[in-house]
Design a protein around this motif. Structure first.
Motif, PDB file in Angstrom:
ATOM      1  N   ALA A  72     -22.638  37.581  14.999  1.00 45.20           N
ATOM      2  CA  ALA A  72     -21.554  38.416  14.726  1.00 45.20           C
ATOM      3  C   ALA A  72     -20.478  38.009  15.720  1.00 45.20           C
ATOM      4  CB  ALA A  72     -21.747  39.856  14.339  1.00 45.20           C
ATOM      5  N   ALA A  73     -20.775  37.984  16.970  1.00 43.38           N
ATOM      6  CA  ALA A  73     -19.732  38.010  17.814  1.00 43.38           C
ATOM      7  C   ALA A  73     -18.810  36.494  17.787  1.00 43.38           C
ATOM      8  CB  ALA A  73     -20.338  38.047  19.165  1.00 43.38           C
ATOM      9  N   GLY A  74     -19.742  35.431  17.582  1.00 54.78           N
ATOM     10  CA  GLY A  74     -19.160  34.276  17.368  1.00 54.78           C
ATOM     11  C   GLY A  74     -18.248  34.139  16.096  1.00 54.78           C
ATOM     12  N   MET A  75     -18.880  34.823  14.936  1.00 55.94           N
ATOM     13  CA  MET A  75     -18.288  34.932  13.706  1.00 55.94           C
ATOM     14  C   MET A  75     -16.707  35.360  13.781  1.00 55.94           C
ATOM     15  SD  MET A  75     -20.029  35.748  10.093  1.00 55.94           S
ATOM     16  CE  MET A  75     -20.936  34.962   9.832  1.00 55.94           C
ATOM     17  N   ARG A  76     -16.805  36.712  14.633  1.00 52.96           N
ATOM     18  CA  ARG A  76     -15.778  37.398  14.675  1.00 52.96           C
ATOM     19  C   ARG A  76     -14.508  36.441  15.477  1.00 52.96           C
ATOM     20  NH1 ARG A  76     -15.261  41.941  19.238  1.00 52.96           N
ATOM     21  NH2 ARG A  76     -15.609  39.950  20.181  1.00 52.96           N
ATOM     22  N   LYS A  77     -14.917  35.930  16.646  1.00 44.57           N
ATOM     23  CA  LYS A  77     -14.135  35.174  17.527  1.00 44.57           C
ATOM     24  C   LYS A  77     -13.339  34.090  16.829  1.00 44.57           C
ATOM     25  CE  LYS A  77     -14.036  32.861  22.001  1.00 44.57           C
ATOM     26  NZ  LYS A  77     -13.599  31.491  21.377  1.00 44.57           N
ATOM     27  N   TRP A  78     -14.271  33.134  15.823  1.00 40.32           N
ATOM     28  CA  TRP A  78     -13.599  32.428  14.903  1.00 40.32           C
ATOM     29  C   TRP A  78     -12.688  32.984  13.890  1.00 40.32           C
ATOM     30  CZ3 TRP A  78     -14.987  32.030   9.480  1.00 40.32           C
ATOM     31  CH2 TRP A  78     -14.459  30.851   8.744  1.00 40.32           C
ATOM     32  N   ALA A  79     -13.124  34.261  13.115  1.00 38.69           N
ATOM     33  CA  ALA A  79     -12.167  34.613  12.346  1.00 38.69           C
ATOM     34  C   ALA A  79     -10.877  35.111  12.930  1.00 38.69           C
ATOM     35  CB  ALA A  79     -12.993  35.854  11.561  1.00 38.69           C
TER      36      ALA A  79
END
Ligand code: ADP
Ligand code: MG
Length: 729
Positions: A72-79
């Motif tokens: 989730a943290a990685g996905m949020r960063k990307w998003a």
């Protein structure tokens, strides 16, 4: 009022193609830009997390909470880097299409401000309000809430400014409330069953994938013309409209150049799709005027289906940019070809073998024959179910009409394969013994592939055709969620393969050699199920009679076709394959009937309204002009002469009177029929009542309106006519 029609026609006519914003990079560079695919995961996730996710994806295992938090943290960063401000669980409720509930990333920071947060918990599971989606009573019988959970086999993507996470949607008691859950179960089931059968031929096979390549047909209509057709806006199809003098008879649209406005739309659509990782490959004209098709390269079925649903929403958006509306309805125009969504379907192993593609060696061909014969047997046994899986109020207009697959499911195998199967079926047990001997399977299959590719696709009247290395389920409707057809087909084939394996194993246990056992059962299956094969004209009346004789499902009433889901053998099949429980099947049918009823109900209301408020007043006005004219003639000319001059008008006046009267009467009876049907509590009975007693009025009323359209002064006719809707682009 007819002023509106001329205004919008003029607007539509004067539009120019909207320029396309071509990206500066090559498609290979922007492909998948908005997708959190493996490449992005690799970049944005810690190594350990990345490995755990890939592991989970490849083995369909759940994510631990810890890993989820890290994803989730990685996905949020990307998003956030991509400019996303919201996230949503993106799921497939039982209404067609997708559902989303957008939430902003923001959370309180405890200091009076906000931070942009997104936890593993929110990634993995959320609780959309299940009561706003159809659930067929599951909600009442069981726990009230439902939850959505990430399907990690389908990557998250960004649409506009929202991070979309593909999810399943399930009730708290575990019943599926969507299309994705049972699709994943069916794919799992066909994987297991097919892998087990593959092991007869190759011990190295550990996974069998189901592939889907859809071909999406659609119409485009100029948005101004669309806005002036309340029936299109509210029901997706024209409830009235006389055939245009020219429509598709010249077939000049199919081969013609793509109109420039449409071409701009298609290019824009292709670019958007590629950015979203949808491998769109072809866009072209279809048979009917203003009808087109878009098709991707095939993919694993679950992903292909997500991509089709995503495509449908992207199409709507891009069309608006180009001042078009896209019509996904199966039959927007009477007398003109409808739209389908051919589902090209195949099975392939993790060793890279397409199981419906003829091979070169004896062993490969035995495997090929085994798989296509099992598909044949599955389609034979579950032909009623397969028809139910593609049936809906909207697709009902298409099936059985003289242009689309008929309302009877049969398989077109093509000449070569049919001959091979016939030969096999007639073979004696001694032949079988010889065939499985060292000399190899003498079926002359080796040279088939090339011929197949050229010849198999010709029979366009077949709802289910073998096309060289895949089957093409053509009866699927253009607006449908392909999952419905794919659930039924993959589950039916899984169940058939399970049964096949049991029969073969029994023979082996009884002492038969493996290949002989396989050939014996294959031969039995051909004989048991050959009645499903039909290579002739599926639209002919002879076929209807013949199909009836063969015991194939010939029902044409959509609410009754749905009964197939609840038949004993089907319920057992779905239980055996762990795709649906009886409770789910019952609940889902309730939803199907309810949706059917609502669709007809809306059409009936819209048509009633249009007839009484749009058509009747105009016809009356025109009639009164004619009456005026007659009066004037009579006051100017002597009786005998005036009689003669006014005859023409008098006749038209009478005809108009007749149509007006009939329209009013029929609208009245339709309203009464609706009132009676609305009182019925049982969803099935209600849908049947709508089908039998309400729907027929739609056609009858339309008939009279269409007659009026031909009589009334063109200047006065209020709604854009077919020639305007179909030929302006
Ligand atoms: P048509 O000639 O019927 O218009 P195409 O050749 O354009 O069809 O292919 C239609 C679809 O079939 C495409 O999406 C294509 O990727 C897909 N397709 C091709 N081979 C397979 C296969 N083995 N399994 C599933 N889909 C396939
Ligand atoms: Mg095709």
């Amino acid at each position: 009022m007819s002023m509106l029609r001329f205004k919008v026609t003029k607007e539509a006519f004067s539009r120019k193609a909207v320029p396309v914003n071509y990206p500066n990079e090559r498609p290979s560079e922007y492909y998948g830009r908005y997708v959190f695919n493996r490449e992005k995961m690799f970049k944005y996730l810690p190594k350990k997390t990345y490995e755990a996710v890939i592991q989970a994806i490849d083995n369909s295992t759940p994510l631990s909470r810890e890993v989820a938090d890290s994803v989730a943290a990685g996905m949020r960063k990307w998003a956030l880097e991509m400019g996303a401000t919201h996230y949503t669980h993106w799921f497939q409720p039982l209404t067609d299409g997708t559902a989303e509930k957008h939430d902003a990333f923001i959370e309180h920071d405890g200091k009076g401000g906000v931070v942009e947060e997104f936890s593993g918990k929110l990634l993995i599971q959320q609780e959309p309000d299940a009561s706003s989606f159809p659930n067929g009573g599951i909600r009442n019988t069981f726990e009230a809430r439902g939850y959505s959970a990430w399907d990690i086999s389908s990557p998250a993507f960004i649409l506009d400014k929202t991070l979309c996470i593909p999810t399943v949607f399930i009730s708290y008691t575990g019943e599926s409330l969507d299309y994705k859950t049972p699709l994943l179960k069916a794919l799992n089931s066909v994987n297991k069953a097919a892998t087990a059968v593959c092991k007869y031929f190759d011990k190295n096979v550990n996974h069998v994938y189901s592939y889907l390549g859809w071909e999406q047909e659609y119409f485009l209509v100029d948005e101004s013309l669309y806005a002036a057709r309340p029936d299109l806006v509210l029901t997706g199809r024209t409830l009235m409209g006389h055939e245009s003098a020219k429509n598709q008879q010249l077939e000049d649209h199919y081969f013609g150049a793509i109109p420039s406005r449409v071409e701009a739309f298609m290019q824009d659509l292709e670019i958007e799709c590629h950015k979203l990782g949808i491998p769109v490959k072809t866009c072209h004209n279809e048979v009917a005027p203003n009808q087109f098709e878009v098709a991707p390269i095939f993919e694993e079925t679950n992903l292909a289906n997500d991509h089709n649903l995503l495509l449908m929403s992207v199409m709507r958006e891009v069309a608006r940019r180009h001042n078009f509306r896209v019509l996904l309805h199966e039959k927007p125009f009477k007398g003109v070809n409808g739209s389908g969504k051919h589902n090209n379907w195949s099975l392939g192993t993790d060793t890279g073998v397409l199981l419906f593609a003829p091979g070169k060696t004896h062993k490969e061909n035995l495997q090929f024959i085994t798989f296509i014969v099992n598909v044949m047997a599955a389609v034979y046994k579950y032909n009623g179910l397969l028809k139910a899986s593609i049936s809906s109020a909207t697709n009902g207009h298409r099936l059985g009409a003289n242009e689309a697959p008929p309302a009877i499911i049969s398989i077109f195998m093509g000449k070569q394969i049919s001959e091979v199967l016939a030969k096999l079926a007639k073979s004696t047990s001694e032949d079988v013994l010889n065939m499985s001997g060292k000399a190899g399977l003498k079926l002359d299959i080796a040279q088939i592939p090339e011929i197949l590719m050229d010849n198999t696709d010709r029979n366009r009247t077949s709802p289910f055709a073998f096309t060289g290395n895949r089957f093409e389920f053509r009866a699927v409707g253009s607006s449908a969620n392909c999952a419905s057809a794919m659930i039924a087909l993959n589950a039916a084939v899984a169940s058939q393969l399970q049964e096949f394996k049991e029969r073969v194993d029994a023979l082996i246990v009884a002492g038969k050699e493996k290949e002989q056992a396989i050939l014996t059962v294959v031969k039995e299956l051909i004989n048991e199920s050959k009645d499903i094969c039909f290579d002739g004209n599926g639209y002919s009346d002879e076929w209807k009679a013949e199909a009836e004789r063969r015991g194939l499902d010939c029902e044409t009433s959509v609410p009754l076709i749905f009964d197939n889901y609840l038949k004993d053998d089907v319920v057992k099949m779905f239980e055996r394959t762990h795709v649906f429980t009886p409770v789910e099947l019952q609940a889902r049918n309730e939803v199907k009937w309810e949706i059917y009823t609502k669709k007809i109900q809306i059409e009936a209301r819209v048509l009633g309204d249009l007839a009484i408020n749009h058509i009747v007043p105009v016809a009356t006005r025109y009639q009164s002009l004619l009456l005026d004219n007659v009066f004037k003639i009579k006051s100017l000319f002597p009786a005998e002469k005036s009689e003669q001059i006014a005859t023409q008008d008098m006749e038209v006046i009478e005809k108009i009177a007749h149509h007006l009267l009939t329209i009013k009467e029929k609208v009245h009876t339709m309203v009464e029929a609706r009132k009676v049907a609305n009182k019925i509590e049982n969803e099935r009975e209600k849908a049947i009542a709508y089908h039998d007693t309400v729907a027929p009025h739609l056609d009858e009323i339309r008939y009279h309106i269409d007659k009026l359209e031909l009589m009334i002064d063109n200047e006065m006719w209020p709604l854009p006519k077919y020639r305007e809707l179909l030929f302006i682009r």
